[in-house]
Scaffold this motif. Structure first.
Motif, PDB file in Angstrom:
ATOM      1  N   ASN A 122       1.485  29.741  78.791  1.00 56.68           N
ATOM      2  CA  ASN A 122       1.594  30.693  77.690  1.00 56.68           C
ATOM      3  C   ASN A 122       2.250  31.941  78.250  1.00 56.68           C
ATOM      4  OD1 ASN A 122      -1.628  30.748  78.558  1.00 56.68           O
ATOM      5  ND2 ASN A 122      -0.694  32.788  78.484  1.00 56.68           N
ATOM      6  N   SER A 123       2.600  32.868  77.383  1.00 55.75           N
ATOM      7  CA  SER A 123       3.142  34.141  77.851  1.00 55.75           C
ATOM      8  C   SER A 123       2.005  35.150  77.914  1.00 55.75           C
ATOM      9  CB  SER A 123       4.247  34.646  76.910  1.00 55.75           C
ATOM     10  OG  SER A 123       3.729  34.891  75.616  1.00 55.75           O
ATOM     11  N   VAL A 124       2.028  36.008  78.915  1.00 54.08           N
ATOM     12  CA  VAL A 124       0.921  36.936  79.104  1.00 54.08           C
ATOM     13  C   VAL A 124       0.970  38.102  78.133  1.00 54.08           C
ATOM     14  CG1 VAL A 124       0.627  36.329  81.532  1.00 54.08           C
ATOM     15  CG2 VAL A 124       2.189  38.191  80.909  1.00 54.08           C
ATOM     16  N   ASP A 125       2.088  38.267  77.408  1.00 54.35           N
ATOM     17  CA  ASP A 125       2.125  39.362  76.435  1.00 54.35           C
ATOM     18  C   ASP A 125       1.607  38.915  75.075  1.00 54.35           C
ATOM     19  OD1 ASP A 125       4.287  37.673  76.025  1.00 54.35           O
ATOM     20  OD2 ASP A 125       5.680  39.269  75.480  1.00 54.35           O
ATOM     21  N   GLY A 126       1.989  37.710  74.629  1.00 49.13           N
ATOM     22  CA  GLY A 126       1.567  37.242  73.316  1.00 49.13           C
ATOM     23  C   GLY A 126       0.333  36.363  73.344  1.00 49.13           C
ATOM     24  N   GLU A 127       0.224  35.504  74.363  1.00 50.52           N
ATOM     25  CA  GLU A 127      -0.936  34.626  74.560  1.00 50.52           C
ATOM     26  C   GLU A 127      -1.196  33.693  73.382  1.00 50.52           C
ATOM     27  OE1 GLU A 127      -4.423  32.774  75.956  1.00 50.52           O
ATOM     28  OE2 GLU A 127      -2.607  33.552  76.855  1.00 50.52           O
ATOM     29  N   THR A 128      -0.153  33.346  72.623  1.00 49.51           N
ATOM     30  CA  THR A 128      -0.393  32.393  71.539  1.00 49.51           C
ATOM     31  C   THR A 128      -0.463  30.966  72.064  1.00 49.51           C
ATOM     32  OG1 THR A 128       1.974  32.196  71.091  1.00 49.51           O
ATOM     33  CG2 THR A 128       0.762  33.842  69.842  1.00 49.51           C
ATOM     34  N   GLY A 129       0.346  30.637  73.057  1.00 53.44           N
ATOM     35  CA  GLY A 129       0.348  29.290  73.601  1.00 53.44           C
ATOM     36  C   GLY A 129       0.789  28.240  72.599  1.00 53.44           C
ATOM     37  N   GLN A 130       1.576  28.635  71.593  1.00 55.31           N
ATOM     38  CA  GLN A 130       1.955  27.723  70.521  1.00 55.31           C
ATOM     39  C   GLN A 130       3.286  27.022  70.760  1.00 55.31           C
ATOM     40  OE1 GLN A 130      -0.016  30.578  67.088  1.00 55.31           O
ATOM     41  NE2 GLN A 130       2.109  30.005  66.923  1.00 55.31           N
ATOM     42  N   ILE A 131       4.225  27.701  71.418  1.00 49.63           N
ATOM     43  CA  ILE A 131       5.586  27.169  71.515  1.00 49.63           C
ATOM     44  C   ILE A 131       5.638  25.815  72.218  1.00 49.63           C
ATOM     45  CG2 ILE A 131       7.833  27.563  72.598  1.00 49.63           C
ATOM     46  CD1 ILE A 131       7.668  30.440  71.687  1.00 49.63           C
ATOM     47  N   PRO A 132       4.873  25.568  73.311  1.00 45.85           N
ATOM     48  CA  PRO A 132       4.953  24.230  73.910  1.00 45.85           C
ATOM     49  C   PRO A 132       4.644  23.113  72.916  1.00 45.85           C
ATOM     50  CG  PRO A 132       3.873  25.734  75.420  1.00 45.85           C
ATOM     51  CD  PRO A 132       4.058  26.490  74.131  1.00 45.85           C
ATOM     52  N   ALA A 133       3.588  23.278  72.114  1.00 51.33           N
ATOM     53  CA  ALA A 133       3.224  22.233  71.153  1.00 51.33           C
ATOM     54  C   ALA A 133       4.255  22.126  70.037  1.00 51.33           C
ATOM     55  CB  ALA A 133       1.846  22.524  70.564  1.00 51.33           C
ATOM     56  N   GLN A 134       4.734  23.266  69.532  1.00 53.07           N
ATOM     57  CA  GLN A 134       5.716  23.228  68.447  1.00 53.07           C
ATOM     58  C   GLN A 134       7.030  22.635  68.932  1.00 53.07           C
ATOM     59  OE1 GLN A 134       5.368  27.443  67.320  1.00 53.07           O
ATOM     60  NE2 GLN A 134       4.422  26.800  65.403  1.00 53.07           N
ATOM     61  N   LEU A 135       7.441  22.986  70.135  1.00 53.33           N
ATOM     62  CA  LEU A 135       8.684  22.441  70.685  1.00 53.33           C
ATOM     63  C   LEU A 135       8.545  20.940  70.944  1.00 53.33           C
ATOM     64  CD1 LEU A 135      11.516  23.236  71.625  1.00 53.33           C
ATOM     65  CD2 LEU A 135      10.560  23.715  73.885  1.00 53.33           C
ATOM     66  N   ALA A 136       7.385  20.519  71.461  1.00 56.31           N
ATOM     67  CA  ALA A 136       7.166  19.096  71.694  1.00 56.31           C
ATOM     68  C   ALA A 136       7.262  18.309  70.393  1.00 56.31           C
ATOM     69  CB  ALA A 136       5.802  18.871  72.357  1.00 56.31           C
ATOM     70  N   GLU A 137       6.744  18.873  69.323  1.00 57.56           N
ATOM     71  CA  GLU A 137       6.808  18.179  68.037  1.00 57.56           C
ATOM     72  C   GLU A 137       8.243  18.108  67.530  1.00 57.56           C
ATOM     73  OE1 GLU A 137       5.446  15.994  64.869  1.00 57.56           O
ATOM     74  OE2 GLU A 137       4.377  16.585  66.693  1.00 57.56           O
ATOM     75  N   LEU A 138       8.973  19.215  67.631  1.00 59.54           N
ATOM     76  CA  LEU A 138      10.357  19.224  67.154  1.00 59.54           C
ATOM     77  C   LEU A 138      11.242  18.273  67.949  1.00 59.54           C
ATOM     78  CD1 LEU A 138      10.737  23.074  66.607  1.00 59.54           C
ATOM     79  CD2 LEU A 138      10.562  21.335  64.820  1.00 59.54           C
ATOM     80  N   LEU A 139      10.938  18.104  69.234  1.00 62.52           N
ATOM     81  CA  LEU A 139      11.722  17.210  70.085  1.00 62.52           C
ATOM     82  C   LEU A 139      11.140  15.802  70.143  1.00 62.52           C
ATOM     83  CD1 LEU A 139      12.398  19.624  73.096  1.00 62.52           C
ATOM     84  CD2 LEU A 139      13.994  19.002  71.266  1.00 62.52           C
ATOM     85  N   ASP A 140      10.015  15.588  69.457  1.00 58.57           N
ATOM     86  CA  ASP A 140       9.329  14.290  69.439  1.00 58.57           C
ATOM     87  C   ASP A 140       8.994  13.839  70.856  1.00 58.57           C
ATOM     88  OD1 ASP A 140       8.136  12.058  68.344  1.00 58.57           O
ATOM     89  OD2 ASP A 140       9.986  10.886  68.281  1.00 58.57           O
ATOM     90  N   LEU A 141       8.332  14.732  71.609  1.00 59.96           N
ATOM     91  CA  LEU A 141       7.964  14.439  72.988  1.00 59.96           C
ATOM     92  C   LEU A 141       6.451  14.482  73.163  1.00 59.96           C
ATOM     93  CD1 LEU A 141      10.539  16.630  74.974  1.00 59.96           C
ATOM     94  CD2 LEU A 141      10.621  14.154  74.581  1.00 59.96           C
ATOM     95  N   PRO A 142       5.927  13.689  74.094  1.00 59.04           N
ATOM     96  CA  PRO A 142       4.521  13.851  74.467  1.00 59.04           C
ATOM     97  C   PRO A 142       4.357  15.155  75.237  1.00 59.04           C
ATOM     98  CG  PRO A 142       5.572  12.261  75.907  1.00 59.04           C
ATOM     99  CD  PRO A 142       6.574  12.586  74.835  1.00 59.04           C
ATOM    100  N   LEU A 143       3.171  15.748  75.155  1.00 60.70           N
ATOM    101  CA  LEU A 143       2.907  17.048  75.783  1.00 60.70           C
ATOM    102  C   LEU A 143       1.692  16.959  76.681  1.00 60.70           C
ATOM    103  CD1 LEU A 143       3.076  20.225  76.018  1.00 60.70           C
ATOM    104  CD2 LEU A 143       1.647  20.287  73.955  1.00 60.70           C
ATOM    105  N   ALA A 144       1.800  17.536  77.866  1.00 60.74           N
ATOM    106  CA  ALA A 144       0.644  17.787  78.722  1.00 60.74           C
ATOM    107  C   ALA A 144       0.606  19.297  78.955  1.00 60.74           C
ATOM    108  CB  ALA A 144       0.757  17.038  80.040  1.00 60.74           C
ATOM    109  N   ALA A 145      -0.470  19.933  78.515  1.00 58.62           N
ATOM    110  CA  ALA A 145      -0.552  21.394  78.559  1.00 58.62           C
ATOM    111  C   ALA A 145      -1.433  21.868  79.706  1.00 58.62           C
ATOM    112  CB  ALA A 145      -1.104  21.917  77.231  1.00 58.62           C
ATOM    113  N   GLY A 146      -1.008  22.963  80.347  1.00 59.94           N
ATOM    114  CA  GLY A 146      -1.786  23.536  81.439  1.00 59.94           C
ATOM    115  C   GLY A 146      -1.810  22.673  82.680  1.00 59.94           C
ATOM    116  N   VAL A 147      -0.653  22.107  83.058  1.00 55.23           N
ATOM    117  CA  VAL A 147      -0.594  21.172  84.199  1.00 55.23           C
ATOM    118  C   VAL A 147      -0.833  21.927  85.504  1.00 55.23           C
ATOM    119  CG1 VAL A 147       0.876  19.600  85.509  1.00 55.23           C
ATOM    120  CG2 VAL A 147       0.939  19.589  83.007  1.00 55.23           C
ATOM    121  N   ARG A 148      -1.796  21.415  86.265  1.00 60.39           N
ATOM    122  CA  ARG A 148      -2.127  22.020  87.552  1.00 60.39           C
ATOM    123  C   ARG A 148      -1.754  21.123  88.729  1.00 60.39           C
ATOM    124  NH1 ARG A 148      -8.071  24.351  89.325  1.00 60.39           N
ATOM    125  NH2 ARG A 148      -7.577  24.708  91.513  1.00 60.39           N
TER     126      ARG A 148
END
Length: 605
Positions: A122-148
């Motif tokens: 996520n970005s430290v200024d907005g902290e929405t954490g939404q763009i990865p999921a929205q972009l994954a949906e628009l590109l029809d890709l699987p998503l793994a969030a917060g990969v460590r």
């Protein structure tokens, strides 16, 4: 690796945390801000460069913003990226997360097919954490969030993800999109001289006309930011100094008088029906994440408050919702079950289908990794507004849903409204109070079967201790870097006396001394215990914003000028090593030993 990989990394330029300052009017001082690459994006760049080198492929870095954001691209190229692309145009101004995701998706499509897309958690200024999921949906890709942790075997990614209360292990097939956690890899950094030395031909730009017909920017945004207001502290700011034992006795007496040690807090009253403009059709929907009963109860209570004045129903949806009696007592009128798959991508398909068929008025989801992915994917699929990581959701005088979102490290909150017929919001746990249970039983709605989509498999969840431990704790002790892990056992008697859970500041989590699931603050968690104790912390807005919902706050710091004392109800000016034993003694003297044993966790290294 079987073949060279084409990797895209998305980065964002943000203000440095240290440069964010509030003036006397509690408004952000915009002059003199230092800008840098978002810290989470630095990990994405480093990982993209490493994978490209290992596979003999290429790593292309993109950012969307003003011309000054080109500095992030220069830094990425200086750190080993193949080239940088700036997406910039006046037409893109005013983009919300959905409009931003659409522009980035168009840019990626124009640049060709990528095997892997990386971005920051996520970005430290907005902290929405939404763009990865929205972009994954628009590109029809699987998503793994917060990969460590990440390993690539042929065309399969094996990842371990850092989630809200622990983690997730999963396998994904390429192509895929990953958002990177802070401890995935050493961050990519380059100094001014290295950035200036990057050849101009390795940088290019895309404008709105190259992205396609649009609409773009504000015209494509489904949310609107309205007024902002100060997030004023209503703390008592009582400060004690001098003899530590005397301080402890006075502090415990004050906290006891104000109900800090009462076991059962008084619940808020249930909503009372009343007239409200804007009454109409369309349910208020709550998405229930499995295992998060407290969060579901918070959301249902607020949904009932929103629905009753407008004559709407509250519908609860989830793969494993509570039984009808419990759901009804929490505020649900109807309960529907999503069956067939527990994967977020598949559940988003089910929620989207439900919304298309019934057109709800609003959908409230938890601001967790689970809720953000589902809400983000559905909002992108339906093209509707999504207000992310709200700390409050209310009706305005016209009956419109207003989502209050923390901004600028928690110093201000901004009102966000949706322009679409369906309004989505993710709400931070611990921000809303619990309502008194009502005498009602929900009715069962039709179950909705969801079909699994390919891409993610072998997902296994793993949690740090008890799920929702911080959410339900009546007392929390939050430690800063002034309390080293070797000294955590010193806190055990206090944790035992208060029946408290241990939490930490961001710096402590970054150093690996405590799990990120225990981090309190703007980029961590919000909590609402009866008593919150801050030990060895400076009291920065970024941390204390997460304790806004606490009933009473006690702070301990040896520096009388520490900002902590402006954010607490009661403060002790003392070394924590002296103060903690004296507090335990004072608690015993008053017979306040009704806590349950809880050992402090040591280093997680």
């Amino acid at each position: 690796m079987a073949r060279p990989l084409k990797i895209a990394v998305l980065v964002k330029q943000v203000p440095k945390f240290e440069s964010l300052r509030l003036g006397g009017d509690r408004r952000l001082r915009r002059g003199g801000q230092q800008l840098e690459m978002n810290p989470y994006c630095r990990r994405a760049v480093a990982q993209g460069v490493e994978l490209a080198r290992e596979s003999g492929g290429e790593c292309v870095v993109l950012t969307m913003g003003l011309p000054a954001a080109e500095d992030c691209l220069r830094e990425a190229v200086a750190c080993g990226a193949t080239r940088g692309v700036l997406v910039s145009d006046r037409v893109l101004a005013g983009s919300d997360t959905l409009a931003t995701a659409r522009a980035l998706a168009a840019a990626l499509s124009r640049l060709g097919q990528f095997d892997l897309v990386l971005c920051g958690r996520n970005s430290v200024d907005g902290e929405t954490g939404q763009i990865p999921a929205q972009l994954a949906e628009l590109l029809d890709l699987p998503l793994a969030a917060g990969v460590r942790e990440l390993a690539l075997k042929d065309t399969t990614l094996v990842v371990r993800c850092e989630h809200d209360d622990g983690g997730l292990r999963a396998e994904l097939s390429l192509p895929a999109l990953l958002s990177c956690a802070e401890r995935l890899i050493h961050p990519a950094k380059a100094g001014p001289a290295e950035r200036a030395a990057v050849p101009a031909h390795l940088l290019s730009r895309l404008d709105a006309t190259q992205l396609g017909p649009g609409p773009w920017g504000d015209a494509a945004s489904m949310t609107e930011v309205g007024v902002s207001r100060r997030l004023d502290s209503n703390r008592l700011r009582l400060r004690h100094d001098g003899d530590v034992a005397a301080q402890a006795r006075s502090v415990v007496a004050e906290l006891a008088e104000r109900g800090a040690f009462d076991i059962d807090p008084e619940p808020l009253p249930p909503p009372v029906p009343g007239p409200c403009p804007g009454a109409g059709t369309g349910d208020v929907v709550v998405l229930a994440e499995p295992g998060r009963d407290r969060l579901t109860q918070e959301l249902l209570g607020r949904a009932a408050e929103l629905a009753v004045p407008t004559g709407r129903r509250v519908t609860l949806l989830g793969p494993a919702p509570p039984n009808l009696a419990v759901a009804g007592s929490w505020g649900a009128d109807v309960v529907g079950t999503l069956t067939g798959s527990n994967a977020e991508r598949d559940l988003a398909d089910g929620v989207a289908a439900w919304c298309r068929a019934r057109t709800p008025w609003a959908v409230l989801a938890p601001s967790t990794m689970w809720g953000r992915e589902i809400a983000g994917r559905v909002a992108a699929r339906l093209g509707v507004g999504l207000a992310g990581d709200a700390i409050d959701v209310v009706l305005d005088a016209q009956g419109e849903l207003v989502c209050w979102k923390a901004a600028f490290s928690g110093g201000l909150v901004a009102a966000v409204t949706c322009r679409s017929a369906i309004r989505f919001a993710t709400v931070r746990g611990g921000s809303l109070g619990l309502l008194a249970p009502r005498a009602a039983v929900a009715v069962r709605g039709p179950d909705l079967a969801v079909d699994p989509r390919p891409g993610v498999r072998a997902a296994v969840r793993e949690f740090d201790g008890r799920l929702e431990a911080l959410a339900v704790a009546r007392a929390i002790v939050c430690v800063g870097v002034a309390v080293p892990p070797a000294d955590y056992p010193v806190l055990n008697p206090l944790l035992h006396a208060l029946g408290a859970e241990l939490a930490a500041t961001r710096k402590v989590a970054d150093m690996g001394w405590q799990p990120r699931a225990r981090q309190i603050g703007v980029t961590g968690r919000s909590v609402a215990p009866r008593l919150y104790v801050a030990i060895g912390t400076s009291g920065k807005l970024t941390n204390m914003a997460g304790a806004r919902g606490a009933g009473l706050v006690l702070g301990i710091n040896s520096d009388p000028r520490a900002p902590l004392f402006d954010a607490v109800d009661v403060g002790m000016v003392a070394d924590w090593r002296d103060a903690v034993p004296q507090l335990v003694t004072a608690l015993k003297q008053r017979g306040l030993q009704h806590g349950t044993p809880l050992l402090a966790r040591g280093s997680t290294r």
